[in-house]
Design a protein around this motif. Structure first.
Motif, PDB file in Angstrom:
ATOM      1  N   LEU A  19     -39.190  29.315 -11.803  1.00  0.00           N
ATOM      2  CA  LEU A  19     -39.413  28.234 -12.577  1.00  0.00           C
ATOM      3  C   LEU A  19     -40.586  28.701 -13.771  1.00  0.00           C
ATOM      4  O   LEU A  19     -41.430  29.431 -12.985  1.00  0.00           O
ATOM      5  CB  LEU A  19     -39.907  27.007 -11.879  1.00  0.00           C
ATOM      6  CG  LEU A  19     -38.850  26.327 -10.999  1.00  0.00           C
ATOM      7  CD1 LEU A  19     -39.305  26.697  -9.742  1.00  0.00           C
ATOM      8  CD2 LEU A  19     -38.862  24.771 -11.025  1.00  0.00           C
ATOM      9  N   ASP A  20     -40.391  28.391 -14.793  1.00  0.00           N
ATOM     10  CA  ASP A  20     -41.567  28.798 -15.688  1.00  0.00           C
ATOM     11  C   ASP A  20     -42.611  27.736 -15.590  1.00  0.00           C
ATOM     12  O   ASP A  20     -42.342  26.739 -14.795  1.00  0.00           O
ATOM     13  CB  ASP A  20     -41.154  29.090 -17.068  1.00  0.00           C
ATOM     14  CG  ASP A  20     -40.872  27.625 -17.928  1.00  0.00           C
ATOM     15  OD1 ASP A  20     -40.856  26.619 -17.330  1.00  0.00           O
ATOM     16  OD2 ASP A  20     -40.833  27.727 -19.253  1.00  0.00           O
ATOM     17  N   SER A  21     -43.542  27.867 -16.358  1.00  0.00           N
ATOM     18  CA  SER A  21     -44.959  27.000 -16.006  1.00  0.00           C
ATOM     19  C   SER A  21     -44.544  25.698 -16.612  1.00  0.00           C
ATOM     20  O   SER A  21     -45.400  24.855 -15.994  1.00  0.00           O
ATOM     21  CB  SER A  21     -46.298  27.705 -16.571  1.00  0.00           C
ATOM     22  OG  SER A  21     -46.099  27.932 -18.090  1.00  0.00           O
ATOM     23  N   ALA A  22     -43.815  25.529 -17.522  1.00  0.00           N
ATOM     24  CA  ALA A  22     -43.471  24.051 -18.096  1.00  0.00           C
ATOM     25  C   ALA A  22     -42.583  23.295 -17.215  1.00  0.00           C
ATOM     26  O   ALA A  22     -42.467  22.117 -17.328  1.00  0.00           O
ATOM     27  CB  ALA A  22     -42.978  24.352 -19.245  1.00  0.00           C
ATOM     28  N   CYS A  23     -41.840  23.805 -16.238  1.00  0.00           N
ATOM     29  CA  CYS A  23     -40.977  22.784 -15.464  1.00  0.00           C
ATOM     30  C   CYS A  23     -41.758  22.145 -14.466  1.00  0.00           C
ATOM     31  O   CYS A  23     -42.740  22.474 -13.913  1.00  0.00           O
ATOM     32  CB  CYS A  23     -40.074  24.000 -14.482  1.00  0.00           C
ATOM     33  SG  CYS A  23     -38.681  24.982 -15.536  1.00  0.00           S
ATOM     34  N   CYS A  24     -41.319  20.913 -14.116  1.00  0.00           N
ATOM     35  CA  CYS A  24     -41.910  20.142 -13.170  1.00  0.00           C
ATOM     36  C   CYS A  24     -41.441  20.344 -11.622  1.00  0.00           C
ATOM     37  O   CYS A  24     -41.156  21.631 -11.384  1.00  0.00           O
ATOM     38  CB  CYS A  24     -41.143  18.612 -13.202  1.00  0.00           C
ATOM     39  SG  CYS A  24     -39.490  18.631 -12.766  1.00  0.00           S
TER      40      CYS A  24
END
Length: 274
Positions: free
Chosen positions: A155-160
Protein backbone atom coordinates in the motif's frame (compact mmCIF):
# COMPACT_ATOMS: atom_id res chain seq x y z
CA UNK A 1 -3.94 -19.92 30.31
CA UNK A 2 -5.59 -18.94 33.58
CA UNK A 3 -9.36 -18.85 33.89
CA UNK A 4 -11.26 -15.83 32.57
CA UNK A 5 -11.90 -12.79 34.74
CA UNK A 6 -15.43 -11.43 35.03
CA UNK A 7 -15.48 -7.62 34.84
CA UNK A 8 -18.70 -5.76 35.68
CA UNK A 9 -17.45 -2.17 35.71
CA UNK A 10 -17.16 -0.29 32.41
CA UNK A 11 -14.50 1.91 34.01
CA UNK A 12 -12.22 -1.01 34.87
CA UNK A 13 -8.72 0.00 33.67
CA UNK A 14 -8.21 -3.45 32.15
CA UNK A 15 -10.85 -2.52 29.58
CA UNK A 16 -9.11 0.71 28.57
CA UNK A 17 -7.76 -0.61 25.23
CA UNK A 18 -11.36 -1.34 24.13
CA UNK A 19 -12.73 2.08 25.05
CA UNK A 20 -14.45 4.36 22.48
CA UNK A 21 -13.53 2.03 19.62
CA UNK A 22 -15.02 4.08 16.79
CA UNK A 23 -13.27 7.30 17.68
CA UNK A 24 -9.93 5.75 18.53
CA UNK A 25 -9.84 3.69 15.33
CA UNK A 26 -9.64 6.98 13.45
CA UNK A 27 -6.63 8.28 15.37
CA UNK A 28 -4.81 5.06 16.25
CA UNK A 29 -4.38 3.26 19.53
CA UNK A 30 -0.64 3.21 20.26
CA UNK A 31 0.36 0.13 18.31
CA UNK A 32 -2.87 -1.76 18.97
CA UNK A 33 -5.85 -2.74 16.83
CA UNK A 34 -9.25 -4.30 17.48
CA UNK A 35 -10.46 -7.67 16.20
CA UNK A 36 -14.21 -8.27 16.20
CA UNK A 37 -16.04 -11.60 15.79
CA UNK A 38 -15.15 -15.27 16.17
CA UNK A 39 -13.80 -15.82 12.64
CA UNK A 40 -11.27 -13.01 12.91
CA UNK A 41 -10.40 -13.99 16.48
CA UNK A 42 -9.43 -17.47 15.32
CA UNK A 43 -7.36 -16.04 12.47
CA UNK A 44 -5.52 -13.76 14.89
CA UNK A 45 -4.19 -16.94 16.53
CA UNK A 46 -3.66 -18.92 13.32
CA UNK A 47 -0.34 -20.65 12.71
CA UNK A 48 2.28 -18.29 11.38
CA UNK A 49 0.17 -15.22 12.17
CA UNK A 50 2.11 -11.97 12.05
CA UNK A 51 0.30 -10.33 14.96
CA UNK A 52 0.00 -11.09 18.65
CA UNK A 53 -3.05 -10.74 20.89
CA UNK A 54 -2.81 -8.63 24.03
CA UNK A 55 -6.18 -9.68 25.50
CA UNK A 56 -9.60 -11.11 24.64
CA UNK A 57 -12.97 -9.73 25.75
CA UNK A 58 -16.03 -11.99 25.55
CA UNK A 59 -19.66 -11.90 26.54
CA UNK A 60 -20.05 -14.67 29.17
CA UNK A 61 -22.25 -16.79 26.91
CA UNK A 62 -19.45 -16.96 24.29
CA UNK A 63 -16.91 -18.45 26.70
CA UNK A 64 -18.10 -22.10 26.67
CA UNK A 65 -17.87 -22.33 22.88
CA UNK A 66 -14.46 -20.65 22.69
CA UNK A 67 -12.88 -22.12 25.82
CA UNK A 68 -11.33 -25.21 24.11
CA UNK A 69 -9.84 -23.07 21.37
CA UNK A 70 -8.43 -20.40 23.70
CA UNK A 71 -7.03 -22.96 26.15
CA UNK A 72 -5.29 -24.70 23.26
CA UNK A 73 -3.33 -21.61 22.19
CA UNK A 74 0.41 -22.15 22.52
CA UNK A 75 2.20 -19.06 23.82
CA UNK A 76 4.89 -18.30 26.35
CA UNK A 77 2.78 -16.06 28.56
CA UNK A 78 -0.76 -16.24 29.88
CA UNK A 79 -3.38 -14.68 27.61
CA UNK A 80 -5.76 -12.44 29.60
CA UNK A 81 -9.38 -13.30 28.85
CA UNK A 82 -12.03 -10.98 30.24
CA UNK A 83 -15.77 -11.66 30.43
CA UNK A 84 -18.25 -8.79 30.50
CA UNK A 85 -21.95 -8.53 29.84
CA UNK A 86 -22.95 -6.98 26.54
CA UNK A 87 -24.24 -3.93 28.40
CA UNK A 88 -20.76 -3.39 29.85
CA UNK A 89 -19.09 -4.12 26.50
CA UNK A 90 -21.38 -1.61 24.78
CA UNK A 91 -20.71 1.04 27.41
CA UNK A 92 -16.96 0.59 26.98
CA UNK A 93 -16.86 0.50 23.18
CA UNK A 94 -19.44 3.23 22.61
CA UNK A 95 -21.87 1.29 20.42
CA UNK A 96 -24.08 -1.80 20.76
CA UNK A 97 -22.12 -5.06 20.80
CA UNK A 98 -23.99 -8.01 19.30
CA UNK A 99 -21.39 -10.71 18.61
CA UNK A 100 -19.81 -10.55 22.03
CA UNK A 101 -16.29 -11.33 20.77
CA UNK A 102 -13.49 -8.76 20.79
CA UNK A 103 -9.71 -8.85 21.07
CA UNK A 104 -6.85 -6.38 21.15
CA UNK A 105 -3.99 -7.16 18.77
CA UNK A 106 -0.47 -5.76 18.83
CA UNK A 107 0.87 -4.43 15.53
CA UNK A 108 4.59 -4.85 16.09
CA UNK A 109 7.04 -3.59 13.50
CA UNK A 110 6.26 -3.26 9.81
CA UNK A 111 8.18 -5.48 7.37
CA UNK A 112 10.19 -4.10 4.48
CA UNK A 113 8.25 -4.36 1.18
CA UNK A 114 11.15 -6.09 -0.59
CA UNK A 115 11.13 -8.85 2.03
CA UNK A 116 7.58 -9.88 1.09
CA UNK A 117 8.28 -10.63 -2.58
CA UNK A 118 9.31 -14.18 -3.53
CA UNK A 119 12.77 -14.09 -5.13
CA UNK A 120 13.03 -14.52 -8.90
CA UNK A 121 12.57 -16.71 -10.81
CA UNK A 122 9.85 -18.15 -8.53
CA UNK A 123 6.26 -17.17 -9.41
CA UNK A 124 4.99 -14.06 -7.66
CA UNK A 125 1.70 -12.17 -7.55
CA UNK A 126 1.69 -8.86 -5.68
CA UNK A 127 -1.26 -6.49 -5.25
CA UNK A 128 -0.35 -2.80 -5.16
CA UNK A 129 -2.86 -0.25 -3.86
CA UNK A 130 -2.52 3.46 -4.62
CA UNK A 131 -4.59 6.10 -2.83
CA UNK A 132 -7.37 3.80 -1.57
CA UNK A 133 -8.99 5.46 1.45
CA UNK A 134 -12.22 3.45 1.68
CA UNK A 135 -12.00 0.77 4.38
CA UNK A 136 -14.61 -1.43 2.70
CA UNK A 137 -12.64 -1.51 -0.54
CA UNK A 138 -9.32 -2.16 1.18
CA UNK A 139 -10.85 -4.93 3.27
CA UNK A 140 -12.51 -6.46 0.21
CA UNK A 141 -9.22 -6.41 -1.70
CA UNK A 142 -7.40 -8.18 1.12
CA UNK A 143 -10.10 -10.84 1.03
CA UNK A 144 -9.59 -11.18 -2.74
CA UNK A 145 -5.82 -11.34 -2.31
CA UNK A 146 -6.23 -14.26 0.08
CA UNK A 147 -8.77 -16.01 -2.14
CA UNK A 148 -6.60 -15.88 -5.25
CA UNK A 149 -3.27 -16.59 -3.63
CA UNK A 150 -1.51 -13.24 -3.83
CA UNK A 151 1.84 -13.30 -2.05
CA UNK A 152 1.49 -9.84 -0.52
CA UNK A 153 -0.36 -6.52 -0.60
CA UNK A 154 1.68 -3.32 -0.80
CA UNK A 155 0.00 0.00 0.00
CA UNK A 156 1.21 3.51 -0.71
CA UNK A 157 1.27 6.09 2.08
CA UNK A 158 -2.16 7.51 1.11
CA UNK A 159 -4.05 4.23 1.60
CA UNK A 160 -6.09 3.69 4.74
CA UNK A 161 -5.04 1.28 7.47
CA UNK A 162 -5.90 -2.37 6.69
CA UNK A 163 -5.96 -2.99 10.46
CA UNK A 164 -8.84 -0.57 10.97
CA UNK A 165 -11.59 -2.60 12.63
CA UNK A 166 -14.01 -2.37 9.70
CA UNK A 167 -11.33 -3.24 7.15
CA UNK A 168 -10.44 -6.39 9.11
CA UNK A 169 -14.11 -7.37 9.31
CA UNK A 170 -14.79 -6.82 5.58
CA UNK A 171 -11.62 -8.76 4.74
CA UNK A 172 -13.04 -11.78 6.62
CA UNK A 173 -9.82 -11.66 8.63
CA UNK A 174 -7.52 -11.76 5.59
CA UNK A 175 -5.90 -8.50 6.72
CA UNK A 176 -4.48 -10.53 9.61
CA UNK A 177 -3.01 -13.28 7.43
CA UNK A 178 -2.02 -11.78 4.05
CA UNK A 179 1.45 -10.19 4.31
CA UNK A 180 1.39 -6.43 3.73
CA UNK A 181 3.69 -3.42 3.92
CA UNK A 182 3.76 0.28 3.09
CA UNK A 183 5.60 2.03 0.29
CA UNK A 184 5.90 5.76 -0.12
CA UNK A 185 4.09 6.14 -3.44
CA UNK A 186 2.91 4.48 -6.61
CA UNK A 187 6.29 5.30 -8.14
CA UNK A 188 7.95 3.39 -5.31
CA UNK A 189 5.79 0.39 -6.18
CA UNK A 190 7.02 0.51 -9.76
CA UNK A 191 10.64 0.83 -8.63
CA UNK A 192 10.09 -2.27 -6.55
CA UNK A 193 8.65 -4.08 -9.57
CA UNK A 194 11.82 -3.30 -11.52
CA UNK A 195 14.07 -4.57 -8.73
CA UNK A 196 12.19 -7.86 -8.49
CA UNK A 197 11.42 -8.56 -12.17
CA UNK A 198 7.66 -8.09 -11.71
CA UNK A 199 5.54 -7.14 -14.70
CA UNK A 200 3.38 -4.18 -13.59
CA UNK A 201 -0.24 -4.04 -14.72
CA UNK A 202 -2.39 -0.93 -14.30
CA UNK A 203 -6.09 -1.73 -14.25
CA UNK A 204 -8.01 1.04 -16.03
CA UNK A 205 -11.15 1.28 -18.22
CA UNK A 206 -8.99 2.87 -20.93
CA UNK A 207 -6.45 0.05 -21.02
CA UNK A 208 -5.08 -1.00 -24.38
CA UNK A 209 -5.07 -4.72 -23.48
CA UNK A 210 -8.13 -6.76 -22.64
CA UNK A 211 -7.72 -8.73 -19.44
CA UNK A 212 -9.44 -11.82 -20.83
CA UNK A 213 -6.84 -12.18 -23.59
CA UNK A 214 -3.87 -11.62 -21.32
CA UNK A 215 -1.36 -14.41 -20.87
CA UNK A 216 -0.43 -14.12 -17.18
CA UNK A 217 3.31 -13.73 -16.59
CA UNK A 218 5.02 -15.72 -13.89
CA UNK A 219 5.73 -12.60 -11.85
CA UNK A 220 3.18 -9.79 -11.75
CA UNK A 221 2.29 -6.62 -9.85
CA UNK A 222 -1.37 -5.59 -10.14
CA UNK A 223 -1.88 -1.87 -9.49
CA UNK A 224 -5.27 -0.51 -8.42
CA UNK A 225 -6.25 3.09 -7.77
CA UNK A 226 -9.14 4.77 -6.06
CA UNK A 227 -12.58 4.78 -7.68
CA UNK A 228 -13.22 7.85 -9.80
CA UNK A 229 -9.75 9.33 -10.39
CA UNK A 230 -8.12 5.90 -10.74
CA UNK A 231 -4.37 5.51 -10.93
CA UNK A 232 -2.19 8.58 -11.53
CA UNK A 233 -0.96 8.97 -15.09
CA UNK A 234 2.66 8.91 -13.91
CA UNK A 235 2.02 5.43 -12.56
CA UNK A 236 0.11 4.10 -15.56
CA UNK A 237 2.70 5.25 -18.06
CA UNK A 238 5.23 2.87 -16.50
CA UNK A 239 2.87 -0.14 -16.52
CA UNK A 240 0.91 -2.26 -18.97
CA UNK A 241 -2.62 -0.84 -19.05
CA UNK A 242 -5.32 -3.51 -19.01
CA UNK A 243 -9.10 -3.25 -19.03
CA UNK A 244 -11.99 -5.52 -18.10
CA UNK A 245 -14.46 -5.95 -20.94
CA UNK A 246 -17.96 -4.72 -20.04
CA UNK A 247 -21.32 -4.20 -21.70
CA UNK A 248 -21.53 -1.28 -24.15
CA UNK A 249 -22.20 2.05 -22.48
CA UNK A 250 -20.81 1.06 -19.07
CA UNK A 251 -17.22 1.06 -17.90
CA UNK A 252 -17.40 1.19 -14.11
CA UNK A 253 -16.84 -1.53 -11.51
CA UNK A 254 -16.27 -1.31 -7.79
CA UNK A 255 -12.50 -1.47 -7.29
CA UNK A 256 -12.72 -4.56 -5.09
CA UNK A 257 -14.82 -6.35 -7.73
CA UNK A 258 -12.45 -5.33 -10.49
CA UNK A 259 -9.51 -6.44 -8.37
CA UNK A 260 -11.06 -9.86 -7.85
CA UNK A 261 -11.50 -10.39 -11.59
CA UNK A 262 -7.95 -9.26 -12.36
CA UNK A 263 -6.36 -11.29 -9.55
CA UNK A 264 -8.18 -14.40 -10.73
CA UNK A 265 -6.80 -13.91 -14.23
CA UNK A 266 -3.26 -13.16 -13.11
CA UNK A 267 -3.21 -16.05 -10.65
CA UNK A 268 -3.34 -18.35 -13.70
CA UNK A 269 -1.93 -21.80 -13.15
CA UNK A 270 -1.39 -21.39 -9.42
CA UNK A 271 -5.16 -21.76 -8.91
CA UNK A 272 -5.35 -24.81 -11.16
CA UNK A 273 -2.72 -26.55 -9.02
CA UNK A 274 -4.62 -26.09 -5.76
Amino acid sequence: MAGPLLLDDADDPRLAPYRAMRERDLVGRQGRFIVEGEVTLRLLFSRGARFRAESVLLAPERWPGLEPFLRGIDRDDALPVYLAGKDVMSAVTGFPIHRGVLAVGLRGGDPEPDALIPPAPAPALILGLVGLTNHDNVGGLFRNAAAFGADAVLLDSACCDPLYRKAIRVSAGAALTVPFARTGSGAALLDLAERHALTPFALTPGGGEALETLQPPARALLLLGTEGPGLPEVVMERARRVRIAMAPGFDSLNVATAGAIALHRLAGDRLART
